[in-house]
Motif scaffolding. Structure first.
Motif, PDB file in Angstrom:
ATOM      1  N   THR B  96      -1.734  -6.977  -3.065  1.00 35.06           N
ATOM      2  CA  THR B  96      -2.623  -5.662  -3.426  1.00 35.06           C
ATOM      3  C   THR B  96      -2.480  -5.348  -4.675  1.00 35.06           C
ATOM      4  OG1 THR B  96      -0.455  -4.517  -2.433  1.00 35.06           O
ATOM      5  CG2 THR B  96      -2.101  -5.385  -0.723  1.00 35.06           C
ATOM      6  N   ILE B 168      -9.235   2.554  -5.219  1.00 37.70           N
ATOM      7  CA  ILE B 168      -8.435   2.262  -4.402  1.00 37.70           C
ATOM      8  C   ILE B 168      -9.057   1.058  -3.581  1.00 37.70           C
ATOM      9  CG2 ILE B 168      -6.796   2.946  -2.618  1.00 37.70           C
ATOM     10  CD1 ILE B 168      -6.396   4.441  -5.041  1.00 37.70           C
ATOM     11  N   LYS B 169      -8.294  -0.247  -3.340  1.00 35.99           N
ATOM     12  CA  LYS B 169      -8.702  -1.167  -2.652  1.00 35.99           C
ATOM     13  C   LYS B 169      -8.450  -1.124  -1.375  1.00 35.99           C
ATOM     14  CE  LYS B 169      -9.683  -3.937  -6.261  1.00 35.99           C
ATOM     15  NZ  LYS B 169      -8.845  -4.321  -7.337  1.00 35.99           N
ATOM     16  N   ALA B 170      -9.195  -1.502  -0.563  1.00 29.58           N
ATOM     17  CA  ALA B 170      -8.958  -1.617   0.899  1.00 29.58           C
ATOM     18  C   ALA B 170      -7.623  -2.067   1.393  1.00 29.58           C
ATOM     19  CB  ALA B 170     -10.235  -2.211   1.695  1.00 29.58           C
ATOM     20  N   GLY B 171      -7.269  -3.247   0.727  1.00 30.16           N
ATOM     21  CA  GLY B 171      -6.020  -3.760   0.930  1.00 30.16           C
ATOM     22  C   GLY B 171      -5.147  -3.031   0.713  1.00 30.16           C
ATOM     23  N   LEU B 173      -4.974   0.441   0.664  1.00 29.76           N
ATOM     24  CA  LEU B 173      -5.127   1.727   1.655  1.00 29.76           C
ATOM     25  C   LEU B 173      -4.480   1.369   2.826  1.00 29.76           C
ATOM     26  CD1 LEU B 173      -6.407   4.451   2.284  1.00 29.76           C
ATOM     27  CD2 LEU B 173      -8.104   2.991   3.584  1.00 29.76           C
ATOM     28  N   CYS B 174      -4.769  -0.177   3.235  1.00 25.13           N
ATOM     29  CA  CYS B 174      -4.381  -0.897   4.672  1.00 25.13           C
ATOM     30  C   CYS B 174      -3.000  -1.453   4.510  1.00 25.13           C
ATOM     31  CB  CYS B 174      -5.476  -1.556   5.206  1.00 25.13           C
ATOM     32  SG  CYS B 174      -7.056  -0.590   5.533  1.00 25.13           S
TER      33      CYS B 174
END
Lengths: 376, 376
Positions: B96, B168-171, B173-174
């Motif tokens: 990430t 912001i990368k989804a990865g 965020l998650c």
């Protein structure tokens, strides 16, 4: 273990090949649908050319209906001859909208087989049992920004509908990423879909380009959308497209009594009160269905003319549609009656086993490209 | 296949048990660290009680340094006696932030073993090779809203730092969701962490409660945070905590020359120009390190008094610290020199194999609770 499907049942489809092939002849149960026959004939001549790989599928949210038939199933019956076709039962996608019921999986398999999707020509797969999909989704999440996902039209609409985005599930936001894993993992060349699905393919191809650039790799391929030329089948209420949630659809498995009730409750022309009055064709659900299911197009033109002039009653055209749909559905339902649960499971299990081999090839390449450590 | 680790190398750690156990005696390489010894003695008496499971680990972003030792490694050497300890090399988390380098995995394993984390007592695992983590993360994404993830303080800070959230990368965020999978998948009772990690454990336990409620299941357990009582070790520049990215850390593997250079360049008291002048202890990096690594606490108090009064020079205290750190690091580095790459791989492979068995138990229960279809 999760993805260790045995090969023991691969014999099933071979054993039943003769029966299935015979049943797939459109003459035997699709009525005189000449356009389908034309396309089947054309596609047969293409078999010597290297086939493109196609991925399509459905969420197991319930039994399939005539809307599915018009929109996708009839196309799959054709495409399995011209393409290397994979049909995915997308049970993981159902988790995002909480419509998930695993018992629907068998019903959908029966729908597929009974309309003539042939396990000898088509590979069926169950999404949740493809182990590498979870992993691919995980990697792709690092290639997509939050802003990009929020700009997805489907997500945007959902955010608008709910009025605020706080209640949007992360799984829902990221489901275009999961779809990208479905498509790229099987190395699909073609994905048949409606216009509303164009952003989904764009997202997929963006991920492929981002991956190729970031990891200097060409192990993923971009997919092409195959836009359907069929308009969506309207619901019997005439208000919107046929759908399970709106309870306005005729199911492939509806019995004669239900079929009759649904046809005779169809929305026609509310101003066409007496037989002798002129009637409208536009927005008349009965004629929409006749367009899709009545084979004798010349006779259909005459019927429309008579209806517009006046002198042709709603009961008469509904009776014609009912007979036509009964003729269409009866052979499909006769096949369905012969289908055994255990055979459906075998077909799906074998297909999933074979699809897993293909997905596994991709994930191996993806891991190598990213530089994931391997103990082997 | 991805998670099919062979058991063939399990013999390694047994074969080397004698050597490892001897090396793990704190007297042999930890110097006279009486507090560590006290805690080891206490924990030995607890061994008859059922041990709680603990999960801890590091991103493989580089070799480990004294900040890691003070903040976590010394604690792991103790905890492995009182707890069933799993140490995860979190290579997926590194993806990430794009700090990922698979070659760091071996270096970190050598750091672990050389400070006395014993493969006979601790299970080492490589995150990317735990197949069910991807799947667990996928399921948990449907239990967490976008709003909840965006309110995570770590994410909020990142969004603030970048000025806008589009990048912001989804990865990223998650990634608290992925951490929840790490923790719950191994059924950890305890997770040692700093105060800044409290939101991470809260997110994990929220997911556990949401899962239990939504699927009417008790297959997941909430975890407890074990807050570190150790203050973070400051960097040699005195500006912030020791960290690789700020290039202000002393590595466990730094040679004598590098160690001397780093100690003698440490920030002390800029107003303490002449030996006879009074000096400040607060903010003086040398005394911070002496607090952590100088065993004779009584003598350390005297040194501090003399420094405050005036008459004790920076060069003198730096020399004391240098000797002290050299005595601490030399036996660790001697062990490190004996460690072979292939043995590190064996230990990590075997640990990952064993951890996979535990994670697999959880994913089976999770699938059953959700109602995921199984072909078995």
């Amino acid at each position: 273990m999760h993805n260790s499907f045995s090969e023991q049942n691969i014999g099933f489809s071979a054993k039943n090949k003769e029966k299935t092939d015979k049943n797939n002849q459109p003459e035997s149960f699709l009525g005189q649908n000449s356009s389908t026959q034309d396309l089947l004939d054309k596609s047969h001549t293409k078999q010597s050319i290297k086939k493109k790989r196609i991925l399509t599928g459905d969420r197991p949210s319930g039994k399939l209906h005539l809307g599915h038939y018009v929109g996708s199933l009839q196309n799959r019956v054709k495409m399995q001859n011209s393409h290397e076709q994979y049909v995915m039962i997308a049970d993981l996608q159902s988790l995002t909208d909480e419509s998930f019921k695993s018992e629907n999986i068998l019903e959908i398999m029966k729908d597929y087989i009974s309309v003539g999707i042939d396990p000898e020509k088509t590979t069926f797969l169950l999404q949740s049992q493809i182990n590498s999909l979870y992993e691919l989704t995980f990697y792709y999440m690092n290639l997509v920004t939050l802003g990009r996902l929020e700009r997805n039209p489907t997500i945007k609409e959902e955010i608008l509908q709910k009025g605020y985005k706080d209640s949007i599930k992360a799984g829902f936001l990221c489901y275009p990423v999961s779809q990208s894993a479905d498509i790229t993992g099987i190395q699909a060349d073609v994905v048949p879909a409606g216009k509303d699905q164009i952003p989904m393919i764009e997202q997929t191809n963006e991920i492929v380009r981002k991956f190729s650039q970031q990891y200097n790799s060409n192990c993923l391929r971009e997919a092409e959308i195959l836009l359907s030329d069929q308009p969506k089948l309207v619901g019997i209420d005439g208000k919107s497209k046929a759908s399970k949630s709106l309870n306005n659809a005729i199911y492939l498995s509806d019995n004669e009594k239900t079929l009759r009730e649904k046809v005779f409750s169809m929305y026609t022309d509310p101003d066409h009160i007496h037989v002798h009055q002129p009637g409208k064709i536009e927005g008349n659900v009965v004629f929409s269905y006749l367009d899709s299911f009545y084979e004798d197009k010349e006779h259909l033109s005459e019927l429309k003319e008579n209806y517009k002039k006046g002198g042709l009653g709603d009961i008469k055209i509904k009776q014609i549609l009912f007979e036509s749909l009964r003729a269409f559905l009866t052979p499909i339902q006769n096949i369905r009656l012969q289908l055994k649960d255990e055979d459906m499971i075998s077909i799906l299990k074998n297909g999933t086993y074979n699809a897993n081999i293909e997905y596994e090839k991709t994930i191996q390449e993806v891991r190598k490209s990213i530089g994931i450590y391997s103990f082997d």
